[in-house]
Design a protein around this motif. Structure first.
Motif, PDB file in Angstrom:
ATOM      1  N   ASN A   1       0.771  -1.518  -0.011  1.00  0.00           N
ATOM      2  CA  ASN A   1       0.163   0.091   0.043  1.00  0.00           C
ATOM      3  C   ASN A   1       0.659   1.236  -0.105  1.00  0.00           C
ATOM      4  O   ASN A   1       0.189   2.376  -0.022  1.00  0.00           O
ATOM      5  N   ASP A   2       1.945   1.033  -0.063  1.00  0.00           N
ATOM      6  CA  ASP A   2       3.092   2.416  -0.246  1.00  0.00           C
ATOM      7  C   ASP A   2       3.801   2.623  -1.631  1.00  0.00           C
ATOM      8  O   ASP A   2       4.517   3.297  -1.705  1.00  0.00           O
ATOM      9  N   ALA A   3       3.127   1.681  -2.487  1.00  0.00           N
ATOM     10  CA  ALA A   3       3.540   1.819  -3.704  1.00  0.00           C
ATOM     11  C   ALA A   3       2.629   1.964  -4.787  1.00  0.00           C
ATOM     12  O   ALA A   3       1.488   1.562  -4.443  1.00  0.00           O
TER      13      ALA A   3
ATOM     14  N   LYS B   1       9.711   6.858  -0.037  1.00  0.00           N
ATOM     15  CA  LYS B   1      10.880   7.472  -0.191  1.00  0.00           C
ATOM     16  C   LYS B   1      11.927   6.805   0.392  1.00  0.00           C
ATOM     17  O   LYS B   1      13.077   6.951   0.404  1.00  0.00           O
ATOM     18  N   ASN B   2      11.726   6.059   1.525  1.00  0.00           N
ATOM     19  CA  ASN B   2      12.972   5.324   2.268  1.00  0.00           C
ATOM     20  C   ASN B   2      13.635   4.210   1.151  1.00  0.00           C
ATOM     21  O   ASN B   2      14.633   3.868   1.332  1.00  0.00           O
ATOM     22  N   TYR B   3      12.815   3.978  -0.068  1.00  0.00           N
ATOM     23  CA  TYR B   3      13.530   2.984  -0.841  1.00  0.00           C
ATOM     24  C   TYR B   3      13.979   3.569  -2.020  1.00  0.00           C
ATOM     25  O   TYR B   3      14.644   3.049  -3.045  1.00  0.00           O
ATOM     26  N   GLN B   4      13.877   4.907  -2.256  1.00  0.00           N
ATOM     27  CA  GLN B   4      14.295   5.630  -3.343  1.00  0.00           C
ATOM     28  C   GLN B   4      15.813   5.664  -3.561  1.00  0.00           C
ATOM     29  O   GLN B   4      16.174   5.191  -4.787  1.00  0.00           O
ATOM     30  N   LYS B   5      16.478   5.569  -2.802  1.00  0.00           N
ATOM     31  CA  LYS B   5      18.024   5.450  -2.897  1.00  0.00           C
ATOM     32  C   LYS B   5      18.409   3.955  -3.295  1.00  0.00           C
ATOM     33  O   LYS B   5      19.335   3.837  -3.951  1.00  0.00           O
TER      34      LYS B   5
END
Length: 416
Positions: A143-145, A297-301
């Protein structure tokens, strides 16, 4: 027999299982995502499958796989979350929460993190949502994507006919998965069949096979806490569990249908080549850039980390191997994967061979498309010609002559 449906058919016959926890911290994000799915796919069956919650309760009785009649706010809260609740009710066809759940968080996956292992929440909420999905196709997604648009359906249709080996093609149709966390088992973390669990898209009947699995046991969750995996390298020694979360999810089904598949612990390489065959023949590994995937955003990097291109199985590497099955996997996947692909492309194959194994987008061309194909095959350098043949979408997207190529690309790549 391969099933082929048009993108228009899929847009009208798709279920979306939005899965995960709903908390005070993320309730507005989840509500926005549900509204977004309704906006870009108005005919979709949207199922919000809640694994845990600290801000909602359900009026009346409920059980697994049962439609919750009404969802209301907790009296201890003020009314600030009511807009989110109203959005859920307006956007979603089903709201699911299993009040009889026995799923619990397990100890951390690795010894260098304190985050709990929530695999059983993931399994339960995914299974519950899929169990009531009634459409031909389903997108199961955390649910965060979100996909920012529905182009993933068009690109999925364009690639449905890529060649498959019948002896290891177990799903009726390929299942779409992201490249990130779909691990390269010849890299630092040698974990066969470690396939991303961020999302799946494909035939509903195929997705139900993936998620009809038993809970992860506490015994397996702490399997390597004291005695680390056999022959483990530095990366693998951090794991506490017998099988990584992503391995456990996918291995369950494939071991049922292929009893000789052996992955007894996370870096068991006994069936590594067979696992690669299964990955190439049952999945469509996609690039987040091409599909406009937006994630927490925690996974963007992670998505932009150059190291990940060798540690994971990228779309370029996956497609290259799908079209060139005679090449040994180690030759491509050990070391610098992108460099290996360029070296093999430039030195091994002729134009005729590339044409023979080219993308399905080069099949059944119109007269205008045939002219474009002929001109490009004559004027392009060998490197650019290979890219045009293997990855036509990326070729037109990356061209420096952007305006001209954009027009030609629209003519050449017709969406179904």
């Amino acid at each position: 027999m391969t099933i082929h449906h048009t993108a228009a058919f899929i847009r009208k016959n798709i279920s979306i299982v939005v899965q995960g926890a709903v908390t005070r911290k993320n309730i507005f994000q989840v509500a926005n995502h549900c509204a977004h799915w309704r906006n870009i796919l108005p005919d979709a069956e949207i199922i919000l499958s809640i694994s845990t919650t600290d801000c909602l309760f359900f009026e009346g009785t409920s059980s697994s796989n049962q439609l919750i009649k009404r969802i209301i706010n907790n009296p201890q809260d003020d009314y600030t979350i009511l807009p989110a609740i109203n959005t859920f009710n307006n956007a979603c066809n089903y709201l699911l929460f299993n009040e009889k759940s026995t799923a619990l968080p397990l100890p951390p996956i690795k010894d260098d993190t304190r985050n709990p292992n929530n695999i059983n929440y993931l399994i339960e909420s995914s299974y519950n949502g899929l169990s009531i999905a009634s459409k031909t196709y389903t997108l199961r997604i955390r649910n965060d994507a979100i996909f920012l648009n529905s182009n993933f359906i068009d690109l999925y249709c364009n690639n449905h006919a890529l060649p498959r080996k019948s002896e290891t093609a177990f799903f009726q149709k390929r299942v779409l998965v992201p490249w990130i966390y779909t691990l390269n088992p010849y890299s630092d973390e040698r974990l066969p069949l470690h396939i991303s669990d961020w999302l799946n898209f494909g035939l509903t009947k195929d997705l139900k096979k993936i998620w009809d699995i038993p809970p992860y046991t506490f015994q397996d969750a702490v399997f390597f806490e004291k005695n680390k995996p056999r022959y483990a390298n530095i990366s693998e020694r951090h794991f506490n569990l017998r099988l990584a979360v992503e391995q456990y999810i996918y291995i369950q089904y494939f071991q049922k249908i292929h009893p000789t598949l052996k992955v007894d612990y996370l870096n068991d390489l006994s069936s590594r080549e067979l696992c690669m065959d299964i990955m190439l023949d049952n999945f469509y590994i996609f690039s987040h850039e091409e599909f406009d995937l937006r994630i927490n955003k925690n996974y963007q990097k992670e998505l932009t980390n150059p190291y990940k291109r060798s540690a994971c199985l990228t779309e370029d590497a996956w497609r290259f191997m799908v079209l060139n099955r005679s090449i040994q996997y180690e030759e491509i996947l050990q070391g610098d994967v992108d460099k290996n692909i360029r070296r093999i492309s430039q030195n091994t194959f002729s134009f005729k061979e590339f044409t023979k194994n080219a993308s399905p987008l080069h099949e059944d061309l119109t007269p205008i498309q045939k002219i474009i194909f002929f001109v490009y095959s004559q004027i392009l350098s060998k490197k650019m010609r290979n890219k045009f043949l293997l990855y036509p979408q990326a070729f037109f997207r990356d061209s420096k002559s952007f305006f001209t190529q954009k027009i030609i690309g629209r003519i050449y790549i017709k969406q179904p």
